[in-house]
Design a protein around this motif. Structure first.
Motif, PDB file in Angstrom:
ATOM      1  N   VAL A 291      33.959 -77.025 -22.183  1.00 32.44           N
ATOM      2  CA  VAL A 291      32.840 -76.549 -22.991  1.00 32.44           C
ATOM      3  C   VAL A 291      33.340 -76.371 -24.422  1.00 32.44           C
ATOM      4  N   ILE A 292      32.749 -77.108 -25.352  1.00 37.03           N
ATOM      5  CA  ILE A 292      33.105 -76.970 -26.763  1.00 37.03           C
ATOM      6  C   ILE A 292      32.110 -76.010 -27.398  1.00 37.03           C
ATOM      7  N   VAL A 293      32.587 -74.848 -27.833  1.00 36.71           N
ATOM      8  CA  VAL A 293      31.717 -73.810 -28.379  1.00 36.71           C
ATOM      9  C   VAL A 293      31.560 -74.035 -29.886  1.00 36.71           C
ATOM     10  N   PHE A 294      30.317 -74.235 -30.324  1.00 38.41           N
ATOM     11  CA  PHE A 294      29.987 -74.369 -31.732  1.00 38.41           C
ATOM     12  C   PHE A 294      29.416 -73.040 -32.234  1.00 38.41           C
ATOM     13  N   ASP A 295      29.650 -72.714 -33.474  1.00 40.93           N
ATOM     14  CA  ASP A 295      28.974 -71.599 -34.125  1.00 40.93           C
ATOM     15  C   ASP A 295      27.636 -72.126 -34.633  1.00 40.93           C
ATOM     16  N   ALA A 296      26.523 -71.675 -34.041  1.00 32.09           N
ATOM     17  CA  ALA A 296      25.205 -72.216 -34.381  1.00 32.09           C
ATOM     18  C   ALA A 296      24.822 -71.966 -35.834  1.00 32.09           C
ATOM     19  N   THR A 297      25.464 -70.983 -36.470  1.00 27.09           N
ATOM     20  CA  THR A 297      25.137 -70.714 -37.874  1.00 27.09           C
ATOM     21  C   THR A 297      25.822 -71.704 -38.813  1.00 27.09           C
ATOM     22  N   ILE A 298      26.949 -72.286 -38.385  1.00 31.71           N
ATOM     23  CA  ILE A 298      27.639 -73.319 -39.186  1.00 31.71           C
ATOM     24  C   ILE A 298      28.125 -74.420 -38.239  1.00 31.71           C
ATOM     25  N   PRO A 299      27.196 -75.176 -37.627  1.00 37.50           N
ATOM     26  CA  PRO A 299      27.601 -76.179 -36.631  1.00 37.50           C
ATOM     27  C   PRO A 299      28.058 -77.477 -37.276  1.00 37.50           C
ATOM     28  N   PHE A 300      28.669 -78.297 -36.445  1.00 32.44           N
ATOM     29  CA  PHE A 300      29.077 -79.650 -36.805  1.00 32.44           C
ATOM     30  C   PHE A 300      29.991 -79.695 -38.022  1.00 32.44           C
ATOM     31  N   GLU A 301      30.944 -78.754 -38.038  1.00 36.32           N
ATOM     32  CA  GLU A 301      32.046 -78.896 -38.974  1.00 36.32           C
ATOM     33  C   GLU A 301      32.907 -80.081 -38.511  1.00 36.32           C
ATOM     34  N   LYS A 302      33.716 -80.612 -39.406  1.00 36.07           N
ATOM     35  CA  LYS A 302      34.549 -81.763 -39.059  1.00 36.07           C
ATOM     36  C   LYS A 302      35.440 -81.454 -37.864  1.00 36.07           C
ATOM     37  N   GLN A 303      35.950 -80.221 -37.802  1.00 37.24           N
ATOM     38  CA  GLN A 303      36.824 -79.841 -36.694  1.00 37.24           C
ATOM     39  C   GLN A 303      36.071 -79.847 -35.371  1.00 37.24           C
ATOM     40  N   ASP A 304      34.793 -79.451 -35.375  1.00 29.60           N
ATOM     41  CA  ASP A 304      33.984 -79.491 -34.151  1.00 29.60           C
ATOM     42  C   ASP A 304      33.905 -80.920 -33.608  1.00 29.60           C
ATOM     43  N   LEU A 305      33.635 -81.866 -34.492  1.00 31.48           N
ATOM     44  CA  LEU A 305      33.506 -83.264 -34.072  1.00 31.48           C
ATOM     45  C   LEU A 305      34.838 -83.802 -33.553  1.00 31.48           C
ATOM     46  N   GLN A 306      35.937 -83.390 -34.188  1.00 28.78           N
ATOM     47  CA  GLN A 306      37.243 -83.844 -33.734  1.00 28.78           C
ATOM     48  C   GLN A 306      37.588 -83.285 -32.356  1.00 28.78           C
ATOM     49  N   LEU A 307      37.155 -82.053 -32.075  1.00 25.78           N
ATOM     50  CA  LEU A 307      37.409 -81.463 -30.758  1.00 25.78           C
ATOM     51  C   LEU A 307      36.636 -82.212 -29.674  1.00 25.78           C
ATOM     52  N   VAL A 308      35.375 -82.555 -29.963  1.00 31.24           N
ATOM     53  CA  VAL A 308      34.596 -83.326 -28.988  1.00 31.24           C
ATOM     54  C   VAL A 308      35.252 -84.681 -28.748  1.00 31.24           C
ATOM     55  N   GLU A 329      17.268 -67.846 -37.095  1.00 34.01           N
ATOM     56  CA  GLU A 329      15.901 -67.365 -37.338  1.00 34.01           C
ATOM     57  C   GLU A 329      14.858 -68.381 -36.865  1.00 34.01           C
ATOM     58  N   ASP A 330      14.786 -69.543 -37.494  1.00 28.24           N
ATOM     59  CA  ASP A 330      13.798 -70.559 -37.107  1.00 28.24           C
ATOM     60  C   ASP A 330      14.394 -71.424 -35.998  1.00 28.24           C
ATOM     61  N   THR A 331      14.298 -70.946 -34.757  1.00 29.05           N
ATOM     62  CA  THR A 331      15.010 -71.576 -33.650  1.00 29.05           C
ATOM     63  C   THR A 331      14.515 -72.992 -33.357  1.00 29.05           C
ATOM     64  N   GLN A 332      13.196 -73.235 -33.431  1.00 26.80           N
ATOM     65  CA  GLN A 332      12.664 -74.559 -33.098  1.00 26.80           C
ATOM     66  C   GLN A 332      13.146 -75.621 -34.082  1.00 26.80           C
ATOM     67  N   ALA A 333      13.101 -75.286 -35.378  1.00 25.96           N
ATOM     68  CA  ALA A 333      13.534 -76.248 -36.387  1.00 25.96           C
ATOM     69  C   ALA A 333      15.034 -76.511 -36.286  1.00 25.96           C
ATOM     70  N   VAL A 334      15.809 -75.447 -36.060  1.00 27.68           N
ATOM     71  CA  VAL A 334      17.253 -75.598 -35.946  1.00 27.68           C
ATOM     72  C   VAL A 334      17.612 -76.403 -34.704  1.00 27.68           C
ATOM     73  N   LEU A 335      16.915 -76.162 -33.592  1.00 28.52           N
ATOM     74  CA  LEU A 335      17.191 -76.883 -32.354  1.00 28.52           C
ATOM     75  C   LEU A 335      16.910 -78.379 -32.519  1.00 28.52           C
ATOM     76  N   ALA A 336      15.807 -78.705 -33.169  1.00 30.92           N
ATOM     77  CA  ALA A 336      15.495 -80.125 -33.400  1.00 30.92           C
ATOM     78  C   ALA A 336      16.555 -80.779 -34.290  1.00 30.92           C
ATOM     79  N   ASP A 337      17.026 -80.036 -35.299  1.00 30.12           N
ATOM     80  CA  ASP A 337      18.061 -80.566 -36.189  1.00 30.12           C
ATOM     81  C   ASP A 337      19.370 -80.773 -35.438  1.00 30.12           C
ATOM     82  N   LEU A 338      19.728 -79.829 -34.552  1.00 27.75           N
ATOM     83  CA  LEU A 338      20.966 -79.950 -33.786  1.00 27.75           C
ATOM     84  C   LEU A 338      20.916 -81.140 -32.832  1.00 27.75           C
TER      85      LEU A 338
END
Length: 475
Positions: A291-308, A329-338
């Motif tokens: 399980v690769i844990v991302f921080d939802a407030t600052i996701p998809f940092e370069k290090q996150d992608l390298q871990l995956v 805060e805006d969970t629907q918009a953030v979820l679609a973006d993720l």
């Protein structure tokens, strides 16, 4: 195991070295820096004819409960309360300190059996520290050398005397021949090629939790367990050792590995952090699902992608967990973006499962566990040779392999050679000439047609044998 033993003492007296000596492996990180160990780590120990559970703990320090050292001390106190016996380790070379006397008094009042261990007794000038240990009032100290293995027989005798022979040597129960669990056969060992074995819902599952520092990995595992088993806090990089914990989810045993946060390689300079990262990488290799844990407030940092990418290259099943969802805060918009970024930035893991969670509140944890189970099913998937060859014929008819140097490539035969992750072998002509684009086409076709999302797929190409190769041409 018959009983549980906790190793305690002030920092840098050799507790982790003794732990490694007793378990027979270099499980705990060892360094000259004081305070390397922070969480309590259990292990299966063997000392001559004794077998027991040993718990390595953080160094005892006097500090407030809200500080990191105070939380480490609380973890150590929990280990002492859990154990049947405590090994109190002092440094015979350095001698006693006021901290040793303070914690010796606490252990004496605890009412639990205590064995006083004078480590580093092989050093020159250690006699003074050894005899000073008598003043702690915990009985005769046992001189040992955890690093070199000296004094282990005396330590064994002291443990048996302190805990009693009836506890140290429980009567072995007779095990009937039918009660012995035989290891399951490996996929492909003598089984019918056409049979697609069912997934075993009862087998234990090994899961590693990885991510950047301060992503909430330890908090997530504590929420799964329902207790403060692992040390947590606002400070980044608290976890150093890879700690394994066991629990049950819907009747299935889950063994989870908490790992140290992994920063960019260029930023890892200190020896201790390098050891922690190496321990985390070892946990990835031994796990089945990661399980690769991302921080939802600052996701998809370069290090996150390298871990995956690292997990996929290691051939492990991967699941993404977007933690700290309660801060979005805006969970629907953030979820679609993720979701859009997951598909775009991770093409090598197309279809990977991604779950929004909140380790602090417990939101989404059941969904995360179900995603882990579903991904493990895909990772263990096996497909019969007959189905694969029908698929290969249809795929080539729809999109034939390209012609190279005026000669068309032919894919003749396909079979699955292993699972975990799924790996396939295709017999073909001139495999070295097959373009990478066509390999991606086959991989994506396998994912879509056989429902293999989010796990690595390996395809190996083998040249078919030419029966006329090596023969001289007859005129």
């Amino acid at each position: 195991m018959s009983f549980t033993v906790a190793i305690v003492g002030r920092p840098n007296v050799g507790k982790s070295t003794l732990f490694n000596r007793l378990v027979g492996k270099k499980l705990a990180l060892v360094d000259d820096t004081p305070g390397v160990t922070r969480d309590r780590r259990p292990g299966d120990a063997k000392l001559l004819d004794l077998k027991f559970i040993i718990i390595d703990t953080a160094g005892l320090e006097e500090a407030g409960p809200d500080t990191l050292e105070g939380r480490m001390r609380a973890q150590t106190e929990a280990a002492v309360a859990e154990a049947d016996l405590t090994l109190f380790v002092v440094d015979a070379k350095f001698g006693l300190t006021p901290l040793d006397k303070t914690f010796g008094e606490l252990l004496r009042r605890s009412g639990k059996p205590v064995v006083l261990v004078a480590n580093k007794s092989e050093a020159k000038g250690s006699d003074g520290g050894f005899y000073d240990a008598y003043t702690l009032g915990l009985g005769e100290p046992v001189p040992i050398s955890a690093e070199h293995g000296g004094g282990m027989l005396d330590l064994r005798d002291a443990i048996v005397e302190a805990i009693g022979e009836e506890v140290a040597f429980p009567e072995a129960e007779d095990v009937a021949e039918t009660d012995i669990d035989l290891p399951p056969s490996l996929p492909g060992d003598g089984e019918d090629d056409e049979a697609e074995p069912e997934y075993d819902e009862t087998k234990p599952l090994r899961v590693a939790i990885i991510g950047r520092p301060n992503a909430g990995k330890s908090t997530l595992i504590n929420r799964f367990l329902g207790e403060d088993r692992l040390l947590t806090g606002p400070e980044a990089g608290i976890t150093r050792d890879s700690i394994s914990v066991e629990w049950e989810w819907r009747g299935r045993t889950i063994k989870m590995f908490d790992t140290a946060g992994m920063r960019k390689k260029a930023r890892v300079q200190e020896k201790l952090e390098k050891l922690s990262v190496a321990d985390a990488l070892r946990s990835i290799r031994f796990a089945e699902t990661v399980v690769i844990v991302f921080d939802a407030t600052i996701p998809f940092e370069k290090q996150d992608l390298q871990l995956v990418d690292l997990v996929i290259r290691e051939g492990r099943a991967a699941v993404l967990a977007f933690n700290k969802w309660d801060l979005v805060e805006d969970t629907q918009a953030v979820l679609a973006d993720l979701r859009e970024k997951t598909e775009r930035l991770l093409p090598q893991a197309r279809g990977i499962r991604a779950v929004p969670i909140a380790g602090q509140t417990g939101y989404g944890l059941d969904k995360l566990m179900q995603s882990i189970i579903d991904t493990d099913k895909v990772w263990n998937k096996r497909i019969s040779t007959a189905r694969l060859n029908r698929w290969l014929d249809g795929t080539q008819a729809q999109h034939p392999p390209p012609a190279v140097s005026g000669r068309r490539l032919k894919l003749k035969y396909m079979t699955q050679v292993k699972a975990r992750p799924p790996a396939f072998m295709i017999s073909c002509t001139r495999p070295e000439s097959l373009p990478e684009s066509y390999v991606r086409y086959l991989t994506n076709g396998l994912r879509a047609d056989f429902d293999i999302p989010g796990v690595p797929i390996r395809i190996h190409f083998k040249a078919s044998e030419n029966p006329f190769e090596g023969r001289k041409r007859k005129r």
